[in-house]
Design an enzyme around this catalytic site. Sequence first.
Site, PDB file in Angstrom:
ATOM      1  N   ARG A  48      18.256 -18.336 -17.969  1.00 35.11           N
ATOM      2  CA  ARG A  48      18.767 -19.583 -18.550  1.00 35.11           C
ATOM      3  C   ARG A  48      18.194 -19.813 -19.943  1.00 35.11           C
ATOM      4  O   ARG A  48      18.825 -20.448 -20.781  1.00 35.11           O
ATOM      5  CB  ARG A  48      18.472 -20.746 -17.600  1.00 35.11           C
ATOM      6  CG  ARG A  48      17.021 -20.963 -17.350  1.00 35.11           C
ATOM      7  CD  ARG A  48      16.749 -21.794 -16.099  1.00 35.11           C
ATOM      8  NE  ARG A  48      16.879 -21.017 -14.873  1.00 35.11           N
ATOM      9  CZ  ARG A  48      16.704 -21.513 -13.645  1.00 35.11           C
ATOM     10  NH1 ARG A  48      16.430 -22.790 -13.485  1.00 35.11           N
ATOM     11  NH2 ARG A  48      16.825 -20.746 -12.588  1.00 35.11           N
ATOM     12  N   LYS A  72       7.444 -10.937 -10.020  1.00 33.49           N
ATOM     13  CA  LYS A  72       8.186 -10.815  -8.762  1.00 33.49           C
ATOM     14  C   LYS A  72       7.413  -9.935  -7.773  1.00 33.49           C
ATOM     15  O   LYS A  72       6.666  -9.061  -8.194  1.00 33.49           O
ATOM     16  CB  LYS A  72       9.544 -10.150  -9.027  1.00 33.49           C
ATOM     17  CG  LYS A  72      10.556 -11.006  -9.747  1.00 33.49           C
ATOM     18  CD  LYS A  72      11.875 -10.254  -9.919  1.00 33.49           C
ATOM     19  CE  LYS A  72      12.910 -11.106 -10.636  1.00 33.49           C
ATOM     20  NZ  LYS A  72      13.327 -12.292  -9.879  1.00 33.49           N
TER      21      LYS A  72
HETATM   22  N1  BES Z   1      17.342 -12.277 -12.149  1.00 32.55           N
HETATM   23  C1  BES Z   1      16.849 -13.290 -11.311  1.00 32.55           C
HETATM   24  C2  BES Z   1      17.855 -13.774 -10.279  1.00 32.55           C
HETATM   25  C3  BES Z   1      18.326 -12.800  -9.242  1.00 32.55           C
HETATM   26  C4  BES Z   1      17.764 -12.827  -7.984  1.00 32.55           C
HETATM   27  C5  BES Z   1      19.356 -11.938  -9.499  1.00 32.55           C
HETATM   28  C6  BES Z   1      18.229 -11.958  -7.013  1.00 32.55           C
HETATM   29  C7  BES Z   1      19.812 -11.077  -8.531  1.00 32.55           C
HETATM   30  C8  BES Z   1      19.251 -11.096  -7.290  1.00 32.55           C
HETATM   31  C9  BES Z   1      16.420 -14.518 -12.113  1.00 32.55           C
HETATM   32  O1  BES Z   1      15.961 -14.267 -13.384  1.00 32.55           O
HETATM   33  C10 BES Z   1      15.334 -15.171 -11.340  1.00 32.55           C
HETATM   34  O2  BES Z   1      14.334 -14.540 -11.163  1.00 32.55           O
HETATM   35  N2  BES Z   1      15.557 -16.381 -10.895  1.00 32.55           N
HETATM   36  C11 BES Z   1      14.600 -17.091 -10.108  1.00 32.55           C
HETATM   37  C12 BES Z   1      14.589 -18.529 -10.554  1.00 32.55           C
HETATM   38  C13 BES Z   1      13.480 -19.341  -9.951  1.00 32.55           C
HETATM   39  C14 BES Z   1      12.165 -18.903 -10.547  1.00 32.55           C
HETATM   40  C15 BES Z   1      13.749 -20.788 -10.234  1.00 32.55           C
HETATM   41  C16 BES Z   1      15.041 -16.998  -8.649  1.00 32.55           C
HETATM   42  O3  BES Z   1      16.233 -17.084  -8.374  1.00 32.55           O
HETATM   43  O4  BES Z   1      14.178 -16.802  -7.791  1.00 32.55           O
HETATM   44 ZN    ZN Z   2      13.884 -13.807 -13.426  1.00 33.97          ZN
END
Ligand code: BES
Ligand code: ZN
Length: 485
Positions: free
Chosen positions: A339, A265
């Site tokens: 997931r 990230k």
């Molecule tokens: N934990 C994150 C989602 C999240 C984002 C929670 C912002 C709270 C605030 C999750 O594991 C994630 O990173 N999801 C990705 C999925 C993508 C790679 C398809 C996302 O939402 O960007």
């Molecule tokens: Zn994530």
Amino acid sequence: MEIRLESRTLNELENEAVVAVVFEGEKDQRLEEPLADLYASGEITGKSLETTLVHRPAGLKTRRLALIGGGQRGRFNPAELRKCAGAALRFLKAKSVRDIAFLLDAPFHGGEFVAAAAEGAVLGDFEPDRLKTEKKDQKRVDRVAVAVPGGEAGLETALERGRIVAESQNFTRDLANEPGNLLTPTLLAERARQLAAGQGLECEVLDRDRMRQLGMGALLGVAQGSAEPPALIVLRYRPESAAGNAHLGLIGKGVTFDTGGISIKPSENMEKMKYDMSGGAAVLGAMRALAQLKPSIPVTALVPAVENMPGSRAQRPGDIVTSLEGKTVEVLNTDAEGRLILADALTYARRLGCTHLVDAATLTGAIVVSLGHVYVGAFGNGEEFTSRVLDAASAEGEKFWRMPLDDDYKEYLKSAFADLPNIGGRWGGAVTAAMFLKEFTGSAPWVHLDIAGTAWLDDGKPYLAKGPSGVPVRTLVRLAMDWRG
Ligand code: BES
Ligand code: ZN
Ligand code: ZN
């Protein structure tokens, strides 16, 4: 903070402060005399959460009368009262008031209102400051009374329920707020063990070896990039005599820190990913309440706990893992880890005999794009159970919005080399995440709650401190408590 029921009237209450709700476009007859000048000035509008403090109100024994706006009388309900109680408590606490009575007058005085007032006060009292050592002029409220003039049968139980539920929600908020260094998967499992021991729940924690034996390849793939070992936490509540054959499974995402893994990230806001175990904290908080409230249905909570790190053993984009279900998954993005761990936990929940499943997860940024920070996204695979969850949420004043789970979205989840990819394309990211989970729920009625936008508040509200919100603890508790059939 001690909280109790009280049956005295406005004129009789002697607390340091008495809180009364006033409504828009009305002059409260009881207050016309003490507040004649204020009413004449037009300063009291009754608008939602407007606060007015009056010292030494004429004719009353209390030293302060706090008026809190309830908005329009016709739209007032327990959810509004919960906010009013929280806002009034925070307002008075800031002024060092330590002894508060909330006046609940006709017609807003039944059990639901009493419970909501207690909840509002307990939730409003919470501060996410456990780790501050310099608590300058720290203020605390010692006593709260919920005053129902004349009293009524059954209100003690309602007050007690409100207190238990709100304290459990605060338990969740505390846990969710723990930073990643102080709450690793192992330490989260330790907290769950302590909770179980204190509340008389059964607790079992599956370690990496056990997960390997079982074949939880999706969960283990996420865990392998971290020096911290994973844990699959299982808590069980069994009623003394169960009515019917249903068995509720509550599954909460327990990523103690989500760096994204190799699909790392950006650093801006990454600290918020300590909250990525909020779903897990919520199901543990719900179990805390249920252990005390004792519903008639067995409830099992499962929290797959991992840290998502880009270590040298981390899984790579393109890796293919085999889930407990037997389905193979191509990990196209290691940041879509929630997931993967939930997939194995959902399968395991069914193996443990859960007939109905609800999961809560900070799953996607896409749900925040869809619903902002207001509504939880609720996805369900069947009408009846989904409506029950939505009804429980609306009774609890937790905002849930039904989202689609339609087979047409399956088009978005195609892998060339495995049964499933772990991400979809550019569009509908919250839905494709839910569609992915659906592959692991078999024929069980199931509802997925995406709480990525609602698990914490970046800014506080008048009735709630900033930080973790404790959503959806109250809904989960009500769902189990109101179980029928
Ligand atoms: N934990 C994150 C989602 C999240 C984002 C929670 C912002 C709270 C605030 C999750 O594991 C994630 O990173 N999801 C990705 C999925 C993508 C790679 C398809 C996302 O939402 O960007
Ligand atoms: Zn994530
Ligand atoms: Zn995550």
